[in-house]
Design a protein around this motif. Structure first.
Motif, mmCIF file in Angstrom:
data_model
loop_
_atom_site.group_PDB
_atom_site.id
_atom_site.type_symbol
_atom_site.label_atom_id
_atom_site.label_comp_id
_atom_site.label_asym_id
_atom_site.label_seq_id
_atom_site.Cartn_x
_atom_site.Cartn_y
_atom_site.Cartn_z
ATOM 1 N N VAL A 182 0.759 -1.092 0.069
ATOM 2 C CA VAL A 182 0.013 -0.035 0.002
ATOM 3 C C VAL A 182 0.988 1.334 -0.024
ATOM 4 O O VAL A 182 2.081 1.011 0.459
ATOM 5 N N ARG A 183 0.424 2.397 -0.306
ATOM 6 C CA ARG A 183 1.019 3.482 -0.426
ATOM 7 C C ARG A 183 0.383 4.558 0.137
ATOM 8 O O ARG A 183 -0.974 4.568 0.561
ATOM 9 N N ILE A 184 1.201 5.914 0.321
ATOM 10 C CA ILE A 184 0.352 7.146 0.750
ATOM 11 C C ILE A 184 0.361 8.030 -0.317
ATOM 12 O O ILE A 184 1.413 8.064 -0.703
ATOM 13 N N PRO A 185 -0.817 8.472 -0.721
ATOM 14 C CA PRO A 185 -0.801 9.354 -1.832
ATOM 15 C C PRO A 185 -0.050 10.775 -1.582
ATOM 16 O O PRO A 185 -0.356 11.505 -0.488
ATOM 17 N N ILE A 186 0.920 11.323 -2.174
ATOM 18 C CA ILE A 186 1.652 12.265 -2.037
ATOM 19 C C ILE A 186 1.503 13.291 -3.193
ATOM 20 O O ILE A 186 1.630 12.885 -4.318
ATOM 21 N N ARG A 187 1.315 14.678 -2.909
ATOM 22 C CA ARG A 187 1.271 15.407 -3.911
ATOM 23 C C ARG A 187 2.576 16.296 -4.099
ATOM 24 O O ARG A 187 3.190 16.359 -3.234
ATOM 25 N N GLY A 188 2.546 17.253 -5.331
ATOM 26 C CA GLY A 188 3.406 18.044 -5.274
ATOM 27 C C GLY A 188 4.814 17.552 -5.582
ATOM 28 O O GLY A 188 4.966 16.237 -6.141
ATOM 29 N N GLY A 189 6.080 18.231 -5.354
ATOM 30 C CA GLY A 189 7.237 17.989 -5.655
ATOM 31 C C GLY A 189 8.042 16.973 -4.685
ATOM 32 O O GLY A 189 9.035 16.617 -4.900
ATOM 33 N N VAL A 190 7.130 16.525 -3.578
ATOM 34 C CA VAL A 190 7.698 15.594 -2.450
ATOM 35 C C VAL A 190 7.586 14.523 -2.833
ATOM 36 O O VAL A 190 6.466 13.766 -3.224
ATOM 37 N N ASN A 191 8.799 13.572 -2.835
ATOM 38 C CA ASN A 191 8.844 12.145 -3.342
ATOM 39 C C ASN A 191 8.425 11.302 -2.057
ATOM 40 O O ASN A 191 7.956 10.054 -2.609
ATOM 41 N N SER A 192 8.586 11.534 -1.049
ATOM 42 C CA SER A 192 8.578 10.568 0.148
ATOM 43 C C SER A 192 8.388 11.356 1.383
ATOM 44 O O SER A 192 8.656 12.408 1.271
ATOM 45 N N LEU A 193 7.855 10.831 2.397
ATOM 46 C CA LEU A 193 7.763 11.249 3.670
ATOM 47 C C LEU A 193 8.870 10.446 4.665
ATOM 48 O O LEU A 193 9.070 9.511 4.249
ATOM 49 N N ASN A 194 9.147 11.181 5.611
ATOM 50 C CA ASN A 194 10.211 10.426 6.518
ATOM 51 C C ASN A 194 9.453 9.332 7.308
ATOM 52 O O ASN A 194 8.165 9.218 7.566
ATOM 53 N N LEU A 195 10.250 8.443 7.881
ATOM 54 C CA LEU A 195 9.475 7.173 8.481
ATOM 55 C C LEU A 195 8.607 7.557 9.599
ATOM 56 O O LEU A 195 7.618 6.991 9.374
ATOM 57 N N SER A 196 8.780 8.372 10.460
ATOM 58 C CA SER A 196 8.031 8.611 11.571
ATOM 59 C C SER A 196 6.671 9.285 11.020
ATOM 60 O O SER A 196 5.774 8.956 11.471
ATOM 61 N N ALA A 197 6.817 10.259 10.199
ATOM 62 C CA ALA A 197 5.392 10.805 9.557
ATOM 63 C C ALA A 197 4.707 9.818 8.744
ATOM 64 O O ALA A 197 3.472 9.502 9.026
ATOM 65 N N ALA A 198 5.382 8.937 8.115
ATOM 66 C CA ALA A 198 4.578 7.913 7.435
ATOM 67 C C ALA A 198 4.093 6.839 8.288
ATOM 68 O O ALA A 198 2.813 6.351 7.914
ATOM 69 N N THR A 199 4.617 6.532 9.285
ATOM 70 C CA THR A 199 4.133 5.480 10.357
ATOM 71 C C THR A 199 2.720 6.252 10.868
ATOM 72 O O THR A 199 1.730 5.634 11.310
ATOM 73 N N ALA A 200 2.930 7.415 11.401
ATOM 74 C CA ALA A 200 1.650 8.115 12.315
ATOM 75 C C ALA A 200 0.646 8.144 11.348
ATOM 76 O O ALA A 200 -0.596 7.837 11.537
ATOM 77 N N ILE A 201 0.781 8.632 10.087
ATOM 78 C CA ILE A 201 -0.367 8.752 9.018
ATOM 79 C C ILE A 201 -1.217 7.272 8.805
ATOM 80 O O ILE A 201 -2.243 7.283 8.829
ATOM 81 N N SER A 202 -0.073 6.452 8.730
ATOM 82 C CA SER A 202 -0.640 4.987 8.415
ATOM 83 C C SER A 202 -1.367 4.459 9.721
ATOM 84 O O SER A 202 -2.600 3.741 9.296
ATOM 85 N N LEU A 203 -0.838 4.724 10.842
ATOM 86 C CA LEU A 203 -1.667 4.201 12.042
ATOM 87 C C LEU A 203 -2.816 4.854 12.243
ATOM 88 O O LEU A 203 -3.656 4.220 12.621
ATOM 89 N N TYR A 204 -2.901 6.252 12.225
ATOM 90 C CA TYR A 204 -4.261 6.841 11.953
ATOM 91 C C TYR A 204 -5.256 6.380 11.011
ATOM 92 O O TYR A 204 -6.459 6.158 11.378
ATOM 93 N N GLU A 205 -4.958 6.230 9.679
ATOM 94 C CA GLU A 205 -5.649 5.342 8.820
ATOM 95 C C GLU A 205 -6.140 4.164 9.314
ATOM 96 O O GLU A 205 -7.547 3.825 9.007
ATOM 97 N N LEU A 206 -5.300 3.372 9.673
ATOM 98 C CA LEU A 206 -5.883 1.998 10.389
ATOM 99 C C LEU A 206 -6.891 2.109 11.367
ATOM 100 O O LEU A 206 -7.701 1.534 11.487
ATOM 101 N N THR A 207 -6.763 3.140 12.337
ATOM 102 C CA THR A 207 -7.465 3.364 13.384
ATOM 103 C C THR A 207 -8.687 4.026 12.898
ATOM 104 O O THR A 207 -9.818 3.414 13.477
ATOM 105 N N ARG A 208 -8.470 4.763 11.709
ATOM 106 C CA ARG A 208 -10.118 5.519 11.276
ATOM 107 C C ARG A 208 -11.036 4.249 10.649
ATOM 108 O O ARG A 208 -12.105 4.347 10.843
ATOM 109 N N ASN A 209 -10.221 3.298 10.107
ATOM 110 C CA ASN A 209 -11.080 1.990 9.357
ATOM 111 C C ASN A 209 -11.560 1.297 10.389
ATOM 112 O O ASN A 209 -12.543 0.527 10.088
ATOM 113 N N SER A 210 -11.174 1.194 11.531
ATOM 114 C CA SER A 210 -11.736 0.332 12.309
ATOM 115 C C SER A 210 -12.651 0.955 13.413
ATOM 116 O O SER A 210 -13.314 0.127 14.057
ATOM 117 N N ILE A 211 -12.777 2.205 13.198
ATOM 118 C CA ILE A 211 -14.160 2.869 14.189
ATOM 119 C C ILE A 211 -15.516 2.458 13.391
ATOM 120 O O ILE A 211 -15.509 2.508 12.191
#
Length: 259
Positions: A230-259
């Motif tokens: 799976v991937r995190i959709p990123i816009r603009g000229g940014v190619n990737s997120l740092n590890l901690s930011a990507a983890t936080a976003i992904s865990l938030y999405e998993l939590t939101r799906n389980s509600i």
């Protein structure tokens, strides 16, 4: 000649003794920073031996532990160079190892686990542990090889989460992913070329989020061991997120799906 050889052995032993990373479960270490120290003091699983502070108004509950009040420069002599201690440090034993089977036996039907693939930066691991605690992940797993030890810098970055979230080191990551699948976990690898976004995947149930190191990403064997990418959709000229930011976003999405 014998004296020269003995001196080299002593110098080598001194280098090993001065290493900042504890090499086994019997080594003691200093952890520092307000949240890390307060959380460790509240954790009955921690062996605690010395509490050093720079102010009488530290606000800590020492639970019978003698508090050493000292000047800032004396405290800094106990710690690694540049440690951001916030005026307090605690001398402790490493936490006892947590068995993965114990975590799996106690996990709920919507359990979340973070799996790190060769992440070597202790600051990143600490930040991942902090996000894991914030979003209710049951554990953070990492391969024993190439993973840094739980030093004071890692504990500081975790901001207390090291005391709450099991940090499990495993010998073989691919085998561990197979064990997670056998325990009804979906193993979702986070990759820039993932077939679908996290939102599109709508992951529910037991999920292991597998994340690679910054720059190199997931190793081939780890990718092949995941159920899907799976991937995190990123816009603009940014190619990737740092590890901690990507983890936080992904865990938030998993939590939101389980509600």
């Amino acid at each position: 000649m014998k004296n020269s050889k003995r001196r080299k052995v002593q110098e080598k032993r001194q280098i090993l003794n001065n290493s900042a990373a504890p090499r086994d479960q019997e080594d003691r270490l200093w952890i520092y920073g307000t949240h890390a120290v307060a959380a460790a003091l509240a954790n009955p699983k921690r062996g605690k031996y010395r509490l050093a502070v720079t102010s009488v108004d530290h606000g800590l509950s020492a639970d019978g532990l003698e508090i050493e009040i000292m000047e800032r420069h004396d405290l800094e002599k106990l710690l690694p160079l540049g440690a951001v201690h916030q005026g307090m440090a605690l001398f402790v034993s490493p936490l006892p190892e947590t068995d993965l089977n114990q975590v799996l036996a106690q996990s709920s039907t919507d359990s979340k686990i973070v799996v790190l693939d060769q992440v070597t930066d202790p600051q990143n691991i600490g930040a991942v542990l902090r996000s894991a605690a914030a979003f209710g992940a049951d554990a953070v797993i990492a391969p024993d090889r190439h993973t840094p030890y739980t030093t004071g810098a890692l504990a500081k970055a975790a901001s207390g989460a090291l005391e709450w979230v099991p940090f499990i080191r495993v010998i073989n990551l691919a085998r561990t992913l197979r064990e997670l699948k056998a325990a009804d976990y979906w193993c979702a690898g986070l990759a820039a070329d993932g077939d679908q976004t996290l939102t599109e995947a709508r992951l529910t149930g037991r999920t292991a989020l597998v994340i690679g190191a910054e720059g190199t990403g997931l190793r081939r064997l780890t990718r092949d061991s995941c159920d899907f990418l799976v991937r995190i959709p990123i816009r603009g000229g940014v190619n990737s997120l740092n590890l901690s930011a990507a983890t936080a976003i992904s865990l938030y999405e998993l939590t939101r799906n389980s509600i």
